[in-house]
Design a protein around this motif. Structure first.
Motif, PDB file in Angstrom:
ATOM      1  N   ASP A 568      -3.154 -16.296   5.585  1.00  0.00           N
ATOM      2  CA  ASP A 568      -3.037 -17.380   5.019  1.00  0.00           C
ATOM      3  C   ASP A 568      -1.896 -17.450   3.701  1.00  0.00           C
ATOM      4  N   ASP A 569      -2.132 -16.391   2.916  1.00  0.00           N
ATOM      5  CA  ASP A 569      -1.487 -16.241   1.736  1.00  0.00           C
ATOM      6  C   ASP A 569       0.116 -15.698   2.073  1.00  0.00           C
ATOM      7  N   SER A 609      -0.584  -8.468   5.205  1.00  0.00           N
ATOM      8  CA  SER A 609       0.076  -7.613   4.080  1.00  0.00           C
ATOM      9  C   SER A 609      -0.953  -6.992   3.387  1.00  0.00           C
ATOM     10  N   GLU A 610      -0.737  -5.496   2.928  1.00  0.00           N
ATOM     11  CA  GLU A 610      -1.875  -4.660   2.404  1.00  0.00           C
ATOM     12  C   GLU A 610      -1.102  -3.616   1.615  1.00  0.00           C
ATOM     13  N   LYS A 611      -1.284  -3.581   0.261  1.00  0.00           N
ATOM     14  CA  LYS A 611      -0.796  -2.474  -0.684  1.00  0.00           C
ATOM     15  C   LYS A 611       0.813  -2.408  -0.415  1.00  0.00           C
ATOM     16  N   GLY A 612       1.502  -3.552  -0.748  1.00  0.00           N
ATOM     17  CA  GLY A 612       2.896  -3.411  -0.480  1.00  0.00           C
ATOM     18  C   GLY A 612       3.567  -3.276   0.566  1.00  0.00           C
ATOM     19  N   PHE A 613       2.816  -3.326   1.852  1.00  0.00           N
ATOM     20  CA  PHE A 613       3.499  -3.263   3.140  1.00  0.00           C
ATOM     21  C   PHE A 613       3.077  -4.349   4.043  1.00  0.00           C
ATOM     22  N   LEU A 614       4.191  -4.733   5.089  1.00  0.00           N
ATOM     23  CA  LEU A 614       3.756  -5.722   5.967  1.00  0.00           C
ATOM     24  C   LEU A 614       3.171  -5.017   7.351  1.00  0.00           C
ATOM     25  N   TYR A 615       2.076  -5.467   7.794  1.00  0.00           N
ATOM     26  CA  TYR A 615       1.434  -4.752   9.053  1.00  0.00           C
ATOM     27  C   TYR A 615       1.581  -5.828   9.991  1.00  0.00           C
ATOM     28  N   LYS A 683       4.307  -0.915  10.768  1.00  0.00           N
ATOM     29  CA  LYS A 683       4.152  -0.906   9.026  1.00  0.00           C
ATOM     30  C   LYS A 683       5.847  -0.712   8.480  1.00  0.00           C
ATOM     31  N   LEU A 684       5.853  -1.990   8.031  1.00  0.00           N
ATOM     32  CA  LEU A 684       7.130  -2.292   7.663  1.00  0.00           C
ATOM     33  C   LEU A 684       7.380  -2.501   6.100  1.00  0.00           C
ATOM     34  N   PRO A 685       8.447  -2.073   5.350  1.00  0.00           N
ATOM     35  CA  PRO A 685       8.513  -2.490   3.840  1.00  0.00           C
ATOM     36  C   PRO A 685       8.610  -3.766   3.600  1.00  0.00           C
TER      37      PRO A 685
END
Length: 689
Positions: A568-569, A609-615, A683-685
């Protein structure tokens, strides 16, 4: 019976029987040998030339050469111009069989000069055809085309349809060899009108070029039995390109056995192909042995087409065996020869091999320069290949429509009204197909213009980059490699989609074809817009992915369902990703997981997204990787997608100051250990403008 009348009978016999001499006809040759000594002056010389042609028709080359040389000597003594021209043409014909192309060129030119002075236009056609073969073998492509054009002109004037078809077939192979595939295809169509054997051979080569090896072998199989031996190497090459090395070796060895009694020169090509085969089998010593033998023979004959091919294989063999300096020397020889000959595909391959060699030596500047030249030329040739594939699809469609028309005409009269209705529907489908082809042509032209603009920018950037430190050069090299990977992705996906449209059209499924064509045009427009940028928004990537999945679901009758869920965010309109970064894994899940599932499948795509990464998680409840691999091996498919490997390299190259992308593939299993699908996690920056 006077001497002149007897000799006229000889000439008539040879003219009608030389092309198809058999063992049973050898007694007639004996009769000619007994008759010639009784002739004198010009009649004797004509008889010697007739014997030379007869022995050539039987492929007894030593005797053919012997009688032609005697005709040369005796014609020179009595200054008999026509006899000398015919004898030189006969010697040039033998030269071709034994691979003596330099001498063949000289003799052809002299015979042409003689026939021109004597105004013997029928013999001029053969002289120009021989000249074209001689200089083609030396990679003088433009001059060879001019000579073949002259030969075709004279053959057409005298309505020699067999020779005219043979000439067009050779022109088709020449243009194919130097990378002008559309011209080659047009010459194939001309050859088909006059000489089917030549056309079948050329079409087989072109179908092999586009990866349709089964159709290529079908065309080789249509060639008449007396010419079958000449197809064995080509059939072996199709199996080699399919990595069916046992079958390839069988046909290479079969060619060697069948050709051994003709001429040792005919074995050189087989040795070259065996060298390439052993290179693939990683038997480098054996590969080098065969390749060096072949190179020595080809260099003696100045057969530059095969010299380039062998030099490329030798460069690869030296590279794989660790002899880098020899590999660089050999590849530079290839580059020089290819540039002199204008053979674009060999220039391209030489640059790429030199890039790999200098990269291994960590000479990044030299590696970068060769990679840049490879990229530009590969893009050029890639456009030619796309146009060639379109030509083949269009031709296949027209051929099948013609067959349908013949079948309808053979029905009873009460079906005539239905025939008119079906013809109208076929025109509608044809127009739809033409529209699709025109749209793709527009895409290709637009890409050419964009790539030219990009090349100008790259040239300016390269001058600045060469002054930067070693670390910066390495980073720019990585960016350029990613560009090469991206250019290889788009044609692959467009080709698969166009194939689906073609199938609907051939099935006369009007509604499905119309719906699919509409969605496909939208998807092509998205790809055209997205491919202009190194990064696009996540929203654009997901929109194109939804459209792709709806196309696949439509093509396979809704055999699977899919759902795309976004956290959502997440601001999908601001986040950036490389174009077509998700699609290859989704395609793999559909084709290898869900399509083999008996019941309806489910594909879920979650973005968070999680810990600065796009999953990005791609989960399917298909048959699993192990079973998919087993099915693929049994299917003996001729096409191997490189999409997954290419995309994983692209993701690995996504490098931000403090983060790097990666791919993880997990097998899903039930509690009892039964495979129940596959999960892929990208896992993408996190990237913004």
């Amino acid at each position: 019976m006077n001497v002149q009348f007897r000799y006229q009978l000889i000439l008539l016999f040879v003219a009608f029987h030389c092309p198809g001499f058999t063992y049973a006809q050898s007694s007639k040759v004996d009769s000619l040998k007994k008759l010639v000594p009784s002739l004198s002056a010009t009649d004797r010389i004509d008889g010697l030339n007739a014997l030379s042609e007869a022995f050539w028709g039987m492929r007894i080359l030593d005797s053919a050469q012997f009688f032609a040389m005697k005709a040369v000597d005796e014609s020179t003594k009595i200054k008999y111009g026509l006899g000398l021209g015919n004898a030189l043409a006969n010697l040039a014909t033998v030269d071709y069989e034994i691979g003596n192309f330099v001498e063949m060129e000289k003799r052809s030119l002299i015979s042409i000069s003689i026939f021109t002075k004597l105004h013997v236009e029928k013999r001029l056609a053969n002289g120009y055809a021989l000249l074209g073969q001689a200089i083609w073998a030396q990679s003088k492509f433009d001059q060879a085309i001019e000579a073949f054009d002259q030969a075709a002109h004279y053959y057409s004037r005298f309505k020699d349809s067999t020779a005219l078809g043979r000439t067009y077939g050779r022109m088709a192979l020449l243009e194919e060899e130097r990378g002008n595939y559309e011209r080659s295809f047009q010459y194939c169509l001309k050859a088909l009108k006059f000489n089917k054997n030549e056309a079948f051979f050329s079409l087989g080569q072109l179908y092999a070029d586009v990866g349709d090896y089964e159709t290529a072998r079908e065309y080789y199989g249509k060639i008449s039995q007396r010419l079958k031996v000449g197809t064995y190497l080509k059939i072996g090459e199709t199996y080699y390109l399919q990595t069916n090395y046992d079958s390839a070796q069988y046909y290479y060895q079969l060619y060697i056995r069948e050709s051994r009694d003709v001429s040792k020169k005919t074995l050189t090509k087989a040795y070259a192909l065996l060298g390439g085969l052993y290179l693939k089998l990683e038997k480098y010593d054996t590969a080098l042995f065969y390749l060096n033998i072949a190179l020595t023979d080809f260099e003696k004959d100045n057969n530059r087409n095969w010299i380039m091919r062998v030099l490329l294989e030798l460069g690869k063999a030296y590279k794989e065996s660790g002899e880098v300096s020899k590999a660089i020397k050999t590849t530079n020889e290839l580059l020089t020869t290819a540039e002199e000959s204008g053979a674009r595909q060999y220039i391209r391959d030489a640059h790429y091999l030199l890039f790999q060699l200098f990269d291994r030596l960590e000479q990044k500047n030299s590696a970068y320069l060769h990679l840049k030249q490879y990229t530009a030329l590969n893009n050029e040739i890639g456009i030619d290949i796309s146009a060639r594939k379109l030509s083949f699809y269009k031709t296949s469609h027209e051929r099948e429509q013609a067959q349908l028309k013949i079948a309808l005409l053979s029905q009873q009269r009460q079906l005539q009204q239905e025939e008119l209705k079906q013809a109208s529907q076929q025109r509608e489908f044809l127009y739809m197909g033409i529209l699709a082809i025109a749209l793709l042509a527009f895409v290709l032209v637009r890409n050419v213009l964009l790539k030219k603009r990009e090349e100008k920018h790259l040239r300016e950037l390269a001058e600045t980059e060469l002054r930067i430190q070693k670390l910066e050069t390495k980073k720019q090299l990585g960016d350029l490699e990613m560009q090469v990977l991206r250019t290889q992705m788009n044609p692959h996906f467009l080709f698969n989609s166009l194939n689906s449209i073609n199938r609907f059209i051939l099935q006369n499924n009007k509604s499905q074809a119309s719906l699919y064509l509409t969605k496909f045009s939208r998807l092509v427009r998205m790809i055209l817009q997205n491919s202009q940028n190194k990064l696009i928004t996540l929203e654009q990537e997901l929109d194109s992915l939804k459209l792709y999945l709806s196309l696949e679901a439509l093509r396979f009758d809704d055999h699977f369902m899919f759902a795309i869920t976004v956290q959502d965010d997440l601001d999908v309109s601001a986040l950036k990703v490389p174009p077509l970064i998700i699609q290859p894994y989704v395609e793999n899940a559909v084709w290898h997981g869900l399509m083999h599932k008996e019941e309806k499948g489910q594909l879920d795509i979650d973005v968070l997204s999680e810990k600065g990464f796009l999953y990005i998680k791609i989960m399917d409840n298909g048959i699993g990787r192990q079973k998919a691999t087993m099915l693929q091996e049994k299917a003996d498919t001729t096409h191997k997608s490189m999409g997954i490997g290419i995309t994983s390299q692209r993701i690995a190259m996504l490098e931000e100051p403090s983060s790097k992308g990666s791919v993880a593939i997990n097998d899903l299993v039930e509690i009892n250990g039964t495979p129940c699908g596959t999960e892929v996690i990208l896992k993408l920056p996190i990237m913004y403008d």
